[in-house]
Write a protein that holds these residues in place. Sequence first.
Motif, PDB file in Angstrom:
ATOM      1  N   GLY A   1       0.726  -0.897   0.126  1.00  0.00           N
ATOM      2  CA  GLY A   1       0.348  -0.757  -0.020  1.00  0.00           C
ATOM      3  C   GLY A   1       0.546   1.040  -0.029  1.00  0.00           C
TER       4      GLY A   1
ATOM      5  N   LYS B   1      -9.236   0.949  -0.466  1.00  0.00           N
ATOM      6  CA  LYS B   1      -8.167   1.847   0.076  1.00  0.00           C
ATOM      7  C   LYS B   1      -7.844   1.252   1.361  1.00  0.00           C
ATOM      8  N   GLU B   2      -7.843   0.051   1.540  1.00  0.00           N
ATOM      9  CA  GLU B   2      -6.395  -0.314   2.337  1.00  0.00           C
ATOM     10  C   GLU B   2      -5.648  -1.004   2.410  1.00  0.00           C
TER      11      GLU B   2
ATOM     12  N   HIS C   1      -1.295   3.335   0.959  1.00  0.00           N
ATOM     13  CA  HIS C   1      -1.067   4.808   1.859  1.00  0.00           C
ATOM     14  C   HIS C   1      -0.809   5.987   1.701  1.00  0.00           C
TER      15      HIS C   1
END
Length: 244
Positions: free
Chosen positions: A92, A145-146, A149
């Motif tokens: 991420g 979305k996880e 980041h």
Amino acid sequence: MLKFHWSPEQIASQFKKEGQWCVSYNTIYRHIYKHNLGEQYSSHGDTGVQKHLRHKHHTRHPKNTRKHRVLQTNYLSIHERPKFINDRQRIGDWEIDTVMGKTGHAVLLTVVDRFSRLALIKRIDHKEADDVNQGLIDLLGSILKEFVHFLTPDHGREFLSLDEVQERLGVTIYWPDPYSPEQRGTNENTNGLIREYFPKRTDIDNYTEKDVDFCQDQLNRRPRKILNYETPFEVFFEEPLHLV
């Protein structure tokens, strides 16, 4: 090697991983140099299969000889980036850049996950902030979305106005030092691999989205030594692939 652009080491290691017999990668290299893998040379001076082997090019600029443009977005230095990002401890955290074609024409927007080396590539019409912002939103908006980041961009002018991206994606941006591509080594290496499909000074206007998707798929399904010969696809999605 010719069809999928795998290196001899990647080929030998993938067969070993699958429990299949294969000669060593050194044997493959020797056969290339001595026998051109049995392929015919097209003309005098043709290097044959050797031209498909990897070559790294480095461009260096003397210190204090160039100035960078002023950012129009909040500035967080890469030196403030948390250690767990630097140590590649999760999926991420992405590095972003562009791959140029013919000046003034379309370019490739490249986004690479630091942990899995998964590459996302999009053809955009212009190397401008608006095109880049929308391209980033399209690419990373397709990821859960996880798994989105932090971003680490290049200092090019096309990345100097990323406020919209930060707001839409909810990401934090860490900026490298100017003219320090080694601080975005994952993306720089990936761009070098992309050049096998889109050589320098080629006109990217002449390539279709299908061409770009083909390149992205091949890179993400190619085993990497740094990943213990897993593919970026396998690491990111935890889904195994097989040649045999």
